[in-house]
Write a protein that holds these residues in place. Structure first.
Motif, PDB file in Angstrom:
ATOM      1  N   UNK A 168      -9.908   1.790 -15.253  1.00  0.00           N
ATOM      2  CA  UNK A 168     -10.075   3.044 -14.916  1.00  0.00           C
ATOM      3  C   UNK A 168      -8.786   3.732 -14.853  1.00  0.00           C
ATOM      4  N   UNK A 169      -8.869   5.320 -15.198  1.00  0.00           N
ATOM      5  CA  UNK A 169      -7.692   5.800 -15.041  1.00  0.00           C
ATOM      6  C   UNK A 169      -7.533   7.127 -15.853  1.00  0.00           C
ATOM      7  N   UNK A 212     -16.506   1.008  -6.200  1.00  0.00           N
ATOM      8  CA  UNK A 212     -16.656   2.292  -7.018  1.00  0.00           C
ATOM      9  C   UNK A 212     -17.876   2.660  -7.839  1.00  0.00           C
ATOM     10  N   UNK A 213     -18.847   2.477  -6.798  1.00  0.00           N
ATOM     11  CA  UNK A 213     -20.213   2.683  -7.592  1.00  0.00           C
ATOM     12  C   UNK A 213     -20.304   4.018  -7.812  1.00  0.00           C
ATOM     13  N   UNK A 214     -20.998   4.117  -8.819  1.00  0.00           N
ATOM     14  CA  UNK A 214     -21.068   5.660  -9.728  1.00  0.00           C
ATOM     15  C   UNK A 214     -19.983   6.199 -10.392  1.00  0.00           C
ATOM     16  N   UNK A 215     -18.838   5.364 -10.575  1.00  0.00           N
ATOM     17  CA  UNK A 215     -17.746   5.900 -11.370  1.00  0.00           C
ATOM     18  C   UNK A 215     -17.778   5.056 -12.296  1.00  0.00           C
ATOM     19  N   UNK A 216     -17.166   5.871 -13.486  1.00  0.00           N
ATOM     20  CA  UNK A 216     -17.183   5.236 -15.081  1.00  0.00           C
ATOM     21  C   UNK A 216     -16.204   4.082 -15.153  1.00  0.00           C
ATOM     22  N   UNK A 217     -16.701   2.800 -15.139  1.00  0.00           N
ATOM     23  CA  UNK A 217     -15.736   1.543 -15.425  1.00  0.00           C
ATOM     24  C   UNK A 217     -15.971   1.321 -16.992  1.00  0.00           C
ATOM     25  N   UNK A 274      -7.691   9.730 -10.833  1.00  0.00           N
ATOM     26  CA  UNK A 274      -8.397  10.468 -11.693  1.00  0.00           C
ATOM     27  C   UNK A 274     -10.068  10.450 -11.513  1.00  0.00           C
ATOM     28  N   UNK A 275     -10.279   9.757 -10.351  1.00  0.00           N
ATOM     29  CA  UNK A 275     -11.695   9.704 -10.160  1.00  0.00           C
ATOM     30  C   UNK A 275     -12.144  10.370  -8.717  1.00  0.00           C
ATOM     31  N   UNK A 276     -13.340  10.577  -8.628  1.00  0.00           N
ATOM     32  CA  UNK A 276     -13.648  11.323  -7.229  1.00  0.00           C
ATOM     33  C   UNK A 276     -13.732  10.591  -6.144  1.00  0.00           C
ATOM     34  N   UNK A 277     -13.957   9.463  -6.305  1.00  0.00           N
ATOM     35  CA  UNK A 277     -13.952   8.613  -5.189  1.00  0.00           C
ATOM     36  C   UNK A 277     -12.790   8.403  -4.326  1.00  0.00           C
ATOM     37  N   UNK A 278     -12.676   8.687  -3.108  1.00  0.00           N
ATOM     38  CA  UNK A 278     -11.232   8.369  -2.322  1.00  0.00           C
ATOM     39  C   UNK A 278     -11.683   7.040  -1.524  1.00  0.00           C
ATOM     40  N   UNK A 279     -11.059   5.930  -2.107  1.00  0.00           N
ATOM     41  CA  UNK A 279     -11.056   4.484  -1.737  1.00  0.00           C
ATOM     42  C   UNK A 279     -10.488   4.644  -0.328  1.00  0.00           C
ATOM     43  N   UNK A 280     -11.200   3.913   0.515  1.00  0.00           N
ATOM     44  CA  UNK A 280     -10.463   3.759   1.904  1.00  0.00           C
ATOM     45  C   UNK A 280      -9.158   2.723   1.787  1.00  0.00           C
ATOM     46  N   UNK A 281      -8.160   3.029   2.886  1.00  0.00           N
ATOM     47  CA  UNK A 281      -6.921   2.221   2.760  1.00  0.00           C
ATOM     48  C   UNK A 281      -7.354   0.840   2.708  1.00  0.00           C
ATOM     49  N   UNK A 282      -8.436   0.177   3.567  1.00  0.00           N
ATOM     50  CA  UNK A 282      -8.450  -1.091   3.818  1.00  0.00           C
ATOM     51  C   UNK A 282      -8.691  -1.901   2.359  1.00  0.00           C
TER      52      UNK A 282
END
Length: 314
Positions: free
Chosen positions: A240-241, A287-292, A21-29
């Motif tokens: 998050x979620x 996740x810098x910039x996302x609401x935590x 539900x967040x815009x960031x696509x976290x790298x697999x690593x």
């Protein structure tokens, strides 16, 4: 406290419900590091992703890779969300320990989220059970009944409908069922009353409570569910979620806050809180910039925490 479970399991859902539900696509690593470090901190149930088309949820496109990694971690019970038979077959092929089939008690939300009515989803559970059994798989099926306390699209959801769909999921072949407050409408009294009825119906097949903290009620609702005899809860690191198809469905219960509350009350979780907080700090950076969300990371563990935890354990 005598009536509360001595031990409570927290299922970490940040890698699925959090990231979807967040815009960031976290790298697999970084996801793999999250997975390994949560396991190292004592988390023993993790929802690693969802088998949905990558074009719909690119955040979860690497679920198969995360599931493969999870299967190498000793003692880890790995679950995935599957919206349909196609996703279930991928979960079976990946030897997931459990697959969660989301079923909304709100007809409006069900159509928006899955383009199916709730009873269509029940029929899909039956097809998934048949495919699981035909494959000789040991993957468990959980029917997750969402919007159990209301819906921003439909409004009121009748308790009788929630319980009917839960029973229908079991009748269709689900091994486990769970209830979710998808949009954060629940209050402790409503939770206790509904969960008591759910546990009477499902017995030990009632698996999990899932609470969103949209209105700051998640931990209070967990407490009410504990009073009803539930001992497993979903939570997400940094809180998050949310559901992309449920307006206003922000924020899961925070894993670190929930673990702190449970350990403080003497309900053991097996989680190393300092290690979990270190991981949470890194996730916040990723996740810098996302609401935590959450409170423990700001206040820190009290100086008396370890003494209280040891006393409770004794």
């Amino acid at each position: 406290m005598a009536n509360f479970p001595a031990n409570v399991t927290i299922r970490e859902v940040g890698l699925r419900d959090g990231l979807q539900s967040i815009a960031t696509i976290l790298p697999t690593e970084q996801k793999l590091e999250w997975l390994r470090r949560a396991h190292a901190a004592g988390v023993r149930e993790i929802e690693v992703g969802s088998f949905v088309p990558a074009k719909l949820l690119p955040q979860l496109a690497d679920t198969a890779e995360l599931l493969a990694c999870a299967k190498t971690l000793p003692g880890l019970f790995a679950s995935v969300l599957v919206p349909n038979l196609r996703g279930a077959k991928r979960a079976i092929d990946g030897a997931a320990d459990l697959m969660i089939v989301p079923l909304s008690a709100s007809h409006a939300h069900s159509l928006a989220n899955l383009r199916k009515t709730p009873d269509d989803v029940v029929a899909e559970v039956a097809r998934i059970r048949a495919a699981r059994d035909a494959a000789g798989s040991r993957t468990l099926i959980e029917g997750g009944v969402g919007t159990a306390f209301g819906c921003t699209l439909q409004g009121k959801v009748e308790r009788a409908e929630v319980l009917r769909l839960m029973q229908a999921s079991l009748d269709a072949g689900a091994d486990r069922v769970s209830l979710a407050d998808t949009v954060g409408f629940a209050d402790p009294r409503a939770v206790r009353e509904l969960f008591e009825q759910a546990v009477r119906i499902a017995g030990d097949r009632f698996w999990c409570g899932h609470f969103h903290d949209t209105r700051g009620m998640a931990l209070a609702n967990v407490y009410a569910a504990l009073e009803a005899g539930v001992n497993r809860f979903d939570a997400s690191l940094a809180g998050i979620g949310g559901c992309p198809h449920a307006p206003g469905a922000s924020g899961n219960a925070s894993t670190e806050d929930l673990a702190y509350m449970l350990d403080s009350m003497g309900a053991g979780t097996g989680i190393d809180l300092p290690a979990l907080l270190e991981l949470r700090s890194d996730i916040a950076r990723w996740l810098d910039g996302e609401a935590l969300h959450g409170a423990l990371w700001k206040a820190g563990l009290p100086r008396t925490f370890e003494q209280t935890r040891v006393a409770n354990a004794a």
